[in-house]
Structure formats: C-alpha cells, structure tokens
Design a protein around this motif. Sequence first.
Motif, PDB file in Angstrom:
ATOM      1  N   PRO A 184       0.828  -1.202   0.000  1.00  0.00           N
ATOM      2  CA  PRO A 184       0.000   0.000   0.000  1.00  0.00           C
ATOM      3  C   PRO A 184       0.869   1.262   0.000  1.00  0.00           C
ATOM      4  O   PRO A 184       2.011   1.245   0.443  1.00  0.00           O
ATOM      5  CB  PRO A 184      -0.779  -0.109   1.326  1.00  0.00           C
ATOM      6  CG  PRO A 184      -0.680  -1.537   1.724  1.00  0.00           C
ATOM      7  CD  PRO A 184       0.616  -2.041   1.167  1.00  0.00           C
ATOM      8  N   THR A 185       0.319   2.374  -0.510  1.00  0.00           N
ATOM      9  CA  THR A 185       1.077   3.623  -0.603  1.00  0.00           C
ATOM     10  C   THR A 185       1.625   4.053   0.757  1.00  0.00           C
ATOM     11  O   THR A 185       2.775   4.461   0.884  1.00  0.00           O
ATOM     12  CB  THR A 185       0.176   4.734  -1.166  1.00  0.00           C
ATOM     13  OG1 THR A 185      -0.286   4.339  -2.450  1.00  0.00           O
ATOM     14  CG2 THR A 185       0.948   6.039  -1.289  1.00  0.00           C
ATOM     15  N   ALA A 186       0.785   3.939   1.794  1.00  0.00           N
ATOM     16  CA  ALA A 186       1.224   4.346   3.132  1.00  0.00           C
ATOM     17  C   ALA A 186       2.433   3.528   3.582  1.00  0.00           C
ATOM     18  O   ALA A 186       3.361   4.042   4.203  1.00  0.00           O
ATOM     19  CB  ALA A 186       0.082   4.199   4.126  1.00  0.00           C
ATOM     20  N   GLU A 187       2.436   2.238   3.226  1.00  0.00           N
ATOM     21  CA  GLU A 187       3.547   1.382   3.627  1.00  0.00           C
ATOM     22  C   GLU A 187       4.810   1.744   2.856  1.00  0.00           C
ATOM     23  O   GLU A 187       5.920   1.736   3.405  1.00  0.00           O
ATOM     24  CB  GLU A 187       3.170  -0.084   3.377  1.00  0.00           C
ATOM     25  CG  GLU A 187       4.191  -1.072   3.908  1.00  0.00           C
ATOM     26  CD  GLU A 187       3.706  -2.501   3.791  1.00  0.00           C
ATOM     27  OE1 GLU A 187       4.529  -3.354   3.442  1.00  0.00           O
ATOM     28  OE2 GLU A 187       2.515  -2.751   4.047  1.00  0.00           O
ATOM     29  N   LEU A 188       4.661   2.085   1.574  1.00  0.00           N
ATOM     30  CA  LEU A 188       5.813   2.487   0.780  1.00  0.00           C
ATOM     31  C   LEU A 188       6.425   3.776   1.320  1.00  0.00           C
ATOM     32  O   LEU A 188       7.641   3.921   1.389  1.00  0.00           O
ATOM     33  CB  LEU A 188       5.396   2.671  -0.685  1.00  0.00           C
ATOM     34  CG  LEU A 188       4.982   1.400  -1.429  1.00  0.00           C
ATOM     35  CD1 LEU A 188       4.445   1.751  -2.806  1.00  0.00           C
ATOM     36  CD2 LEU A 188       6.145   0.429  -1.537  1.00  0.00           C
ATOM     37  N   GLU A 189       5.566   4.712   1.713  1.00  0.00           N
ATOM     38  CA  GLU A 189       6.054   5.972   2.272  1.00  0.00           C
ATOM     39  C   GLU A 189       6.750   5.729   3.603  1.00  0.00           C
ATOM     40  O   GLU A 189       7.781   6.353   3.900  1.00  0.00           O
ATOM     41  CB  GLU A 189       4.886   6.945   2.443  1.00  0.00           C
ATOM     42  CG  GLU A 189       4.309   7.436   1.118  1.00  0.00           C
ATOM     43  CD  GLU A 189       3.076   8.292   1.303  1.00  0.00           C
ATOM     44  OE1 GLU A 189       2.567   8.362   2.448  1.00  0.00           O
ATOM     45  OE2 GLU A 189       2.613   8.892   0.320  1.00  0.00           O
ATOM     46  N   ALA A 190       6.192   4.823   4.410  1.00  0.00           N
ATOM     47  CA  ALA A 190       6.824   4.502   5.697  1.00  0.00           C
ATOM     48  C   ALA A 190       8.195   3.870   5.482  1.00  0.00           C
ATOM     49  O   ALA A 190       9.140   4.146   6.217  1.00  0.00           O
ATOM     50  CB  ALA A 190       5.916   3.571   6.503  1.00  0.00           C
ATOM     51  N   ALA A 191       8.305   3.016   4.450  1.00  0.00           N
ATOM     52  CA  ALA A 191       9.584   2.376   4.157  1.00  0.00           C
ATOM     53  C   ALA A 191      10.619   3.415   3.740  1.00  0.00           C
ATOM     54  O   ALA A 191      11.779   3.352   4.144  1.00  0.00           O
ATOM     55  CB  ALA A 191       9.408   1.333   3.050  1.00  0.00           C
ATOM     56  N   GLN A 192      10.198   4.393   2.932  1.00  0.00           N
ATOM     57  CA  GLN A 192      11.119   5.447   2.513  1.00  0.00           C
ATOM     58  C   GLN A 192      11.575   6.278   3.708  1.00  0.00           C
ATOM     59  O   GLN A 192      12.756   6.617   3.829  1.00  0.00           O
ATOM     60  CB  GLN A 192      10.456   6.344   1.471  1.00  0.00           C
ATOM     61  CG  GLN A 192      11.399   7.408   0.915  1.00  0.00           C
ATOM     62  CD  GLN A 192      10.729   8.283  -0.125  1.00  0.00           C
ATOM     63  OE1 GLN A 192       9.517   8.398  -0.163  1.00  0.00           O
ATOM     64  NE2 GLN A 192      11.522   8.902  -0.980  1.00  0.00           N
ATOM     65  N   THR A 193      10.634   6.593   4.604  1.00  0.00           N
ATOM     66  CA  THR A 193      10.983   7.358   5.798  1.00  0.00           C
ATOM     67  C   THR A 193      11.977   6.587   6.663  1.00  0.00           C
ATOM     68  O   THR A 193      12.958   7.147   7.171  1.00  0.00           O
ATOM     69  CB  THR A 193       9.719   7.674   6.619  1.00  0.00           C
ATOM     70  OG1 THR A 193       8.832   8.457   5.817  1.00  0.00           O
ATOM     71  CG2 THR A 193      10.062   8.453   7.880  1.00  0.00           C
ATOM     72  N   LEU A 194      11.724   5.295   6.834  1.00  0.00           N
ATOM     73  CA  LEU A 194      12.655   4.460   7.604  1.00  0.00           C
ATOM     74  C   LEU A 194      14.049   4.528   6.998  1.00  0.00           C
ATOM     75  O   LEU A 194      15.046   4.709   7.700  1.00  0.00           O
ATOM     76  CB  LEU A 194      12.153   3.014   7.622  1.00  0.00           C
ATOM     77  CG  LEU A 194      13.006   1.975   8.365  1.00  0.00           C
ATOM     78  CD1 LEU A 194      12.119   0.865   8.928  1.00  0.00           C
ATOM     79  CD2 LEU A 194      14.051   1.345   7.449  1.00  0.00           C
ATOM     80  N   GLY A 195      14.127   4.389   5.671  1.00  0.00           N
ATOM     81  CA  GLY A 195      15.425   4.380   5.012  1.00  0.00           C
ATOM     82  C   GLY A 195      16.215   5.645   5.231  1.00  0.00           C
ATOM     83  O   GLY A 195      17.386   5.602   5.636  1.00  0.00           O
TER      84      GLY A 195
END
Length: 304
Positions: A184-195
């Motif tokens: 999901p988009t929210a999960e992709l954004e969270a992954a980018q933030t984590l990185g």
Amino acid sequence: MDSTQLNPATQPSDDRGQRSLDAAMLVLAPLVRWLLRHGVHYGAVAQGLKQVFIHEARQELERRGAKVTDSALSVLSGVHRKDVRVLATLPQVQAALVPTPASMLFTRWVTDPALRVGAGDGQSPPVVRPSLPRHGPMPSFEALAREVSSDVHPRTLLEELQRLGLVSLAGDEVRLVADRYVAPTAELEAAQTLGVNVADHLNAAVHNISGGATKRFLEQSVYAYGLSPASAEALAEVARDLWAPAFEAMVQATTARLVGDDADRAATAAALPRERMRFGAYYYHEAEPPEAVTPPPPLAGPVA
C-alpha cells in the motif's frame, strides 16, 4: 557449510575489520527482520548489496583522489570485475528484486491463462480464478505451488501469502484477496521514511568514528537495564514529551535559517553552497534475553 566461510578473501583481514563487521551484523539484524516480514529474501539483498558496495567504493576512491577503474572498484569492494562492469552503470541502490517462491506463485495465479475462467455470458473475456481448491490436481493451490517450487512446501507458501495479505483460507478453498503484489502507498512511504532516517543516523555515527573527523555530530543515547515493563512504558512517554519541544524549536530555527539563506542568495546573486540536515531522536525497549548473565553498565552516556 556456506562456501564463503572457507574463503579467506571474504573475511576481514584484521581485528579492526572483524569488530566493524560484528557491529554491522547487529545493525543488519532488525533490517533483515523487516525485510523477511515483507517477503524480501537473501538473494535480493545480496544483489542489492553488491551495488551499494560498488557505489560506496567509487565514492571512497574519489575522496582519495585515486583513479576510478573497474579493477580499483573490484579490489576495494571485493565485488567481481564482471559484476562491477554490469552494476556500476545502474542508478544507485536499484536492486533487482529476486522473485520469492511466494511472489512467483501469486504472479502465476493472476497471469496464467490456464488459471482463468469464463465470465459466464459467452462474450466477456476470461477472468482470474478468484479461488482454488487447496488440495488436488491442477487447478489447485497445492498443484500450483508444487509447479512453482519443488523446494518449499505448499503449506509454507500458503502461510506466507496469508501473512502478506494476498490470500485467505476458507475451509478447503484458497481465495485471492488482492490483485497485485504491491505494498500500500502508506507502507511504501513509511519504508522510505525508515530508510532516510536510519541512513542519516548511521551517517552521523560513521562520521564520528572515522579517523580524521574534525567535527563530530550529535549522536548520543541513554541506556538502562533491569526496568519493569511499566517503567519502560513510562519512560517511552518521557521520551515523547522531551521530543515535542525539541521538534518545535528545531523547526523554528530551521525555518529562520532557510529564510535568511534565501535572502543572502538574492542579495549577492551568488550560488552559495547548499547543504541538507536531519535532526531526530529515538526510544526503544524490549524484554531482556534470559541468557544475559553479565549485563552491560546500567547507563551509557554520549556515543561519539
């Protein structure tokens, strides 16, 4: 035994290198945990890691003022020259994700014409089978799983697809609950933030322990053991309370600095150098492992 364990060239050449590798393994453990939970396995990480090593080796050679060649990149990074030639031309950190058995099974289900059924009106095109019987000959989930992978048991693949939220099990029927193998988009954004957050935390730490650093970044922590669960939760709230005013103060100071820098550029019409920054804080607690017989010091101050 993994063949890499038998090759001295793959091992650190001195105690300093081994200590660095040991520390890196601690850093990687939670990252690997996260990757496994999202269906990313070793093959994809290994391929991506080659590219990271090549990119960073290039940066290191340029910092030293050395000539950047395939041979120099191979010697410094440890990546084979043939891989250097292929991977060095790709954009930074663009790992080719190696398909997992679970992703291959899902993709086969939703794309194979043999796993489609007629729409029922004689005119509409066939559609993806919304469900498959769990057992039996093709078309069944078990038969499909065995065609995709002879190494992984169908039950294991079913459990993985359920964990990823792609299928559900109703009695003896496996049902599709998603039509694409995408986060999901929210999960992709969270992954980018984590990185980006974790990368800059590591950037600060690596800079501080690198030889010849003339200035050190803020990179500190407080550590305690022997806490009760209630105390650990209470301290989590303290951490949030401490962060709130720090966040507001840094936002105000950053905004003022940006406005001032823009004014300076406009006044001088000069291309002033640009830098980026990131300021953060973290808090984490978990149960102590029972085998921890000799605990570390109760409080650890600044880490530099």
